[in-house]
Design an enzyme around this catalytic site. Sequence first.
Site, mmCIF file in Angstrom:
data_model
loop_
_atom_site.group_PDB
_atom_site.id
_atom_site.type_symbol
_atom_site.label_atom_id
_atom_site.label_comp_id
_atom_site.label_asym_id
_atom_site.label_seq_id
_atom_site.Cartn_x
_atom_site.Cartn_y
_atom_site.Cartn_z
ATOM 1 N N ASP A 238 39.065 56.678 45.914
ATOM 2 C CA ASP A 238 39.348 55.450 45.177
ATOM 3 C C ASP A 238 38.241 55.318 44.132
ATOM 4 O OD1 ASP A 238 40.354 53.131 44.181
ATOM 5 O OD2 ASP A 238 40.611 52.132 46.110
HETATM 6 C C1 BGC Z 1 42.164 50.462 43.356
HETATM 7 C C2 BGC Z 1 43.134 51.620 43.394
HETATM 8 C C3 BGC Z 1 43.473 52.039 41.989
HETATM 9 C C4 BGC Z 1 42.198 52.421 41.279
HETATM 10 C C5 BGC Z 1 42.402 52.904 39.858
HETATM 11 C C6 BGC Z 1 40.961 50.727 42.465
HETATM 12 O O1 BGC Z 1 40.305 49.542 42.199
HETATM 13 O O2 BGC Z 1 41.733 50.149 44.656
HETATM 14 O O3 BGC Z 1 44.286 51.261 44.110
HETATM 15 O O4 BGC Z 1 44.408 53.064 42.006
HETATM 16 O O5 BGC Z 1 41.354 51.294 41.239
HETATM 17 O O6 BGC Z 1 42.734 51.863 39.015
#
Ligand code: BGC
Length: 764
Positions: A238
């Site tokens: 993540d």
């Molecule tokens: C989120 C993810 C997301 C990623 C990219 C993170 O803050 O938890 O679900 O895909 O950002 O934007």
Amino acid sequence: MYHDADMEKWIENKISAMTLDEKIGFIHGAALFKNKGIDRLGIQPLVMSDGPCGVRFDHKDDEWVQVDEPMCYVSWLPSGAAMASTWNEDIAARLGEVLGNEACGRGKQVILAPGINIVRTPLCGRNFEYMSEDPCLAGKMAAAEIQGVQSQNVAVCVKHFALNNQEKERMKVDVRVDERTLHELYLPAFKTAVEEGGAYSVMCSYNKINGLYASENPKLLNDILKEQWGYDGVVISDWGAVHSTAAVALAGTDLEMSVTNNFDEYFFADALKEAVRAGDIAEDVIDDKVARILRLQKRIRLYDGERNKGGYNLPEHHTVMLDAAREGVVLLKNERGILPLNADKCETIAVIGDAAVRKLAHGGGSSEIKPLFEITPLMGINMVTGSRTVVKYAKGYYVDNEEHVVGEVDWQANSLDAPADRTGDTAGVQGEGNDNEASGTDQADNDNSGCVDKISCEEKPGCADKISNGEETGSIEKLRRQYLEEAVALARECDAVIYVGGLNRAYDTEGFDRTSYELPYKQAEVINALLAANPNTVVSILSGSAVDMSAFEKNAPAILWNSMNGMQAGLALAEVIFGDVNPSGKLPVSFPFRLSDCPAHGIGEYPGTYDGDGGITCSYSEGIYVGYRHYSTRNIDVLFPFGHGLSYTTFEYGNIKAVKCKDEDAFEVTFEITNTGSVFGKETAEVYVSAHDPVIDRPALELKGFKKVGLEPGECRSVTIKLDRNAFAYYSVSDGTFRADSGKYTISAGRSVKDLRVSCDVIL
Ligand code: BGC
């Protein structure tokens, strides 16, 4: 997953031609949504995009600033919870095809979806993105969606692996979970997504699991995901979930992504190169990561000239959105046959509630998108009633935290910082002894009382800071009264009332949890006033999670619910209200009476316990007893049970039998469903298993299969669902695997976990 010898050879050749620098560039972010490609070898960067509700708009490579605005308008899909409310795997597959096709059309290789974490608390701000409290429902819907996406030559990235069940303290909460609970409740949907769905990538979550961050958890990534499940796809971190170099590289994370633009300082950048050069990490470890990313790119046919072109916002995509939205509407209650409303008999209709006019696609965190259009409930009601009815609108309740409702433009740049709560309304402010409030010890957060940005608090009404100011509270109260009085007056003068309320993007959002189970903005009071003013009031609630309806449920003759339901949401809702569509959605989660009935809150294990050094631990000591597994086993009444959803017709179940399959440890369960009413309707049959005299403690009922069928009036259909040995199994800690004990089991089929219509026993 299939293995292709030619493909593996191709990968091997490419890797042997790469320098260490090139390999390193390929396994960490070199832009906010890309790694670094290798031009001289014809290797393209891996291009990723959020998210589950549609292809997100593009950002600059190194800044959270939107680019190409006119090209970014796409289809807005029903959210994970809305998709799961359809209980229809065909719908999930069709939505997946659209998502994949649009991602391809927008030049993406990976779509960061679906989200399938188990719903453990109704307060989690991201429940709308997730699917269910049940791993069977979440797993099967996800697998169907994944196959749909990947059929379009786009990879999914299943998230957030694992145990990211709350947004509060998501960056650091240490989830303590026992082996059985991990394997039996929190991992199975991911396992199904990988094994049945064939997911090409998985995103590891921010939180810790039993002391180690998910990104550096070898047991989770290497042992379970890659070894036990045979997964040969990519593990993507993540954004900002990596906190060290060697531990993460060795634990099984393959690609480090983050939200900052200091790309060379990422843990998988210069530091990892140094570690390899120093001999602390073998180059094979890096090669394996590179191989996984190349494999993904080969699987989506990036290099063979045969890849789909894709397209977005095509009319046929919007048809799928409408079909899905129609099946995502759940009819919770319908007394006196008040629904469907007959538009010919209603000269005037009052539509009341902020949610009737609020657009929701933009906001809510990384799942935000720019939809080509978004039909609000008020638009939909006007579209369906046409000139037959005069539709009048009143806001009904005052939204006092507008700045959080619309979503901040570049919130993600600061998303690694611990956010404060974002409730601005008094209903959300913690109160002592209020059963509706979140339990748990809270210490480190909330130093700015609910505002993301102090400056905006000075200027705008509604921030918690200002609420404490008597004058401001007074003026908000005045507005509340005024909105309520206007709504009640309108309700009195109209033939029928449609109230559309619930949550919005201040609550259904990434990064924040709600602080109360209650509906915000004192909506319960408004709803009760409308019901008193006009008995023909239909209540429609829009929320990504279960919300408290106990204050008005008894008074309301008809209640509808749906989660974020995509660009056609308002039209689908109106079609259901006026009977053009017979509702067939069912709840993917239980709606408890009160928050303290929910096990995580009942035992005080939400959001967890702070340790005094800024750390926080959340012990999932309720074990596998989450959602209906808890309510049905402990006989706790709920307001609306898991799997519940009414129809305008009636269904009868009969003639159940379970036949042992030849040469296979499985049963075919067959039963009949008859449409005994007078209109066409769709019914999802839910199949549950219960063990007689289990050797270990087991839930009273567990969902093991479901099937949706459409039936004409009077039509009878035989439905068959196959249950293999796993359907009877539990996770045995001593065996380190699933085990199905011999003995007697009851198989039941019916309309919800609380409305089982037929059952039979089998001996295993
Ligand atoms: C989120 C993810 C997301 C990623 C990219 C993170 O803050 O938890 O679900 O895909 O950002 O934007």
